[in-house]
Design a protein around this motif. Structure first.
Motif, PDB file in Angstrom:
ATOM      1  N   MET A   1       0.817  -1.220   0.000  1.00  0.00           N
ATOM      2  CA  MET A   1       0.000   0.000   0.000  1.00  0.00           C
ATOM      3  C   MET A   1       0.842   1.258   0.000  1.00  0.00           C
ATOM      4  N   CYS A   2       2.148   1.084  -0.102  1.00  0.00           N
ATOM      5  CA  CYS A   2       2.976   2.275  -0.200  1.00  0.00           C
ATOM      6  C   CYS A   2       2.761   2.953  -1.526  1.00  0.00           C
ATOM      7  N   THR A   3       2.360   2.177  -2.534  1.00  0.00           N
ATOM      8  CA  THR A   3       2.118   2.768  -3.843  1.00  0.00           C
ATOM      9  C   THR A   3       0.664   3.152  -4.033  1.00  0.00           C
ATOM     10  N   GLY A   4      -0.232   2.423  -3.399  1.00  0.00           N
ATOM     11  CA  GLY A   4      -1.656   2.638  -3.610  1.00  0.00           C
ATOM     12  C   GLY A   4      -2.134   2.164  -4.969  1.00  0.00           C
ATOM     13  N   ILE A   5      -1.294   1.434  -5.668  1.00  0.00           N
ATOM     14  CA  ILE A   5      -1.667   0.979  -7.018  1.00  0.00           C
ATOM     15  C   ILE A   5      -2.345  -0.382  -6.918  1.00  0.00           C
TER      16      ILE A   5
ATOM     17  N   TYR B   1       0.680  -3.212  -7.619  1.00  0.00           N
ATOM     18  CA  TYR B   1       2.101  -2.980  -7.909  1.00  0.00           C
ATOM     19  C   TYR B   1       2.670  -2.345  -6.653  1.00  0.00           C
TER      20      TYR B   1
END
Lengths: 94, 258
Positions: free
Chosen positions: A1-5, A31
């Protein structure tokens, strides 16, 4: 969830987990930083059953190149099986 | 540092407890504290995207070992119970936890720590990965924390396209409201956040005259504290932990015996 993708899709099929086969109804494709794969970033695919519980999950973490290769393989198999028209050969393989 | 002597007594208790979460929902939390009457400072730990997992329970005990009342609430409670990584997968598919919910959860855990008779009245908030982002966010949107540690939190800087009803405001836009000193630890090989995003955040902190320390580690990427992952970097992790202890000792007044 650091990317939120994350991209989700409704799917219909079955998957095999530690307790055998179960129906699938959702695919979640992220991702992000992997938890297991030896890579800084990965495509994380979870095939889920929303109704059966969180342990009914098929999970993979693929390097980005592996994910591209998988997509190519899926599309190639669909193309060979269904052709551009899609679905035309379904009946003939029964 | 290194105040421990072989003739000293030490002990701790660590267990699952229940605490209020956002909107008063009762949620599970892992709570570890040194034995004794204190007074001890508190730390709330916000777990990372891989879930409320063993690393976070270990790290909660690590804080207790260093003299803190440490609590790690399960912020994925709304996704049900099961193996941590299965629940994390549900959270991932749902796009994570709304920022408002996390702020509510942390406010309640802060209140829990400060209500304890062993509390010295001070508390920090610590998070890694998505929890690092959330730690910064919480320190901006609430009053009551005395120090915050953000370890490689991604999406502090967000584009307009990334904003959603769950994440309506980029945390960087709350920087002016940061209510306590901030320690940030980052790896220069990380892409979420990139070194450029970290620099952008640092500019914003300077602009508002905030007290902060940022450390950008060479030859490290994301999650370089995680000893069980391929991204672990021993030298950087040891230095990073020492910075965490020094920072919290300075602002929370712990009597660290390690």
């Amino acid at each position: 969830m650091c990317t939120g993708i994350v991209e989700n899709a409704r799917v219909s099929g079955n998957g095999k987990g530690p307790n055998g086969w179960f129906p699938l109804d959702q695919a979640s494709v992220s991702y992000d930083h992997p938890d297991h794969a030896r890579a800084e970033r990965a495509v994380i695919i979870d095939l889920l059953s929303e109704t059966a519980g969180p342990e009914y999950r098929i999970a993979v973490e693929l390097t980005p190149q592996s994910a591209r290769d998988l997509v190519r393989a899926i599309l190639a198999s669909l193309s060979r099986g269904e052709g551009d028209g899609g679905g035309a050969r379904n009946e003939s393989v029964q | 540092m290194h105040k421990y002597r072989t003739d000293m007594y030490e002990g701790m208790i660590a267990e699952t407890v229940t605490v209020p979460g956002h909107n008063g929902t009762i949620i599970n939390a892992y709570f570890a504290r040194p034995l004794g009457s204190g007074p001890f400072p508190g730390v709330v730990l916000i777990h990372h995207a891989p879930g409320w997992d063993e690393w976070y329970r270990e790290t909660t005990r690590k804080f207790a070992h260093h003299g803190y009342l440490a609590i790690s609430p399960n912020i994925y409670y709304q996704f049900g119970h099961g193996a941590p990584e299965d629940i994390a997968a549900k959270a991932r598919a749902a796009g994570g936890v709304p920022d408002d919910d996390v702020v509510g959860d942390m406010t309640e855990s802060l209140g829990y720590l400060k209500s304890l008779p062993q509390s010295n009245g001070k508390a920090g908030v610590f998070g890694t990965c998505s929890g690092g982002r959330q730690a910064f966010l919480v320190a901006c949107r609430t009053k009551g924390f005395d120090a915050v540690v953000d370890c490689w939190g991604g999406r502090v800087v967000m584009s307009q396209q990334e904003l959603t009803p769950k994440y309506p405001v980029a945390p960087i836009d709350y920087t002016k409201d940061l209510s306590c000193p901030l320690l940030g630890l980052f790896g220069e090989e990380d892409q979420f956040p990139t070194p450029q995003q970290v620099a952008q955040h640092e500019q914003e902190l300077k602009k508002y005259g905030k007290t902060y320390e940022f450390h950008m580690y060479p030859k490290a990427g994301h999650g370089f504290f995680y000893y069980d992952k391929s991204g672990y970097r021993q030298e950087q992790a040891v230095d990073g932990w020492n910075k965490v202890w020094a920072f919290f000792e300075k602002y929370l007044g712990t009597t660290d015996k390690r």
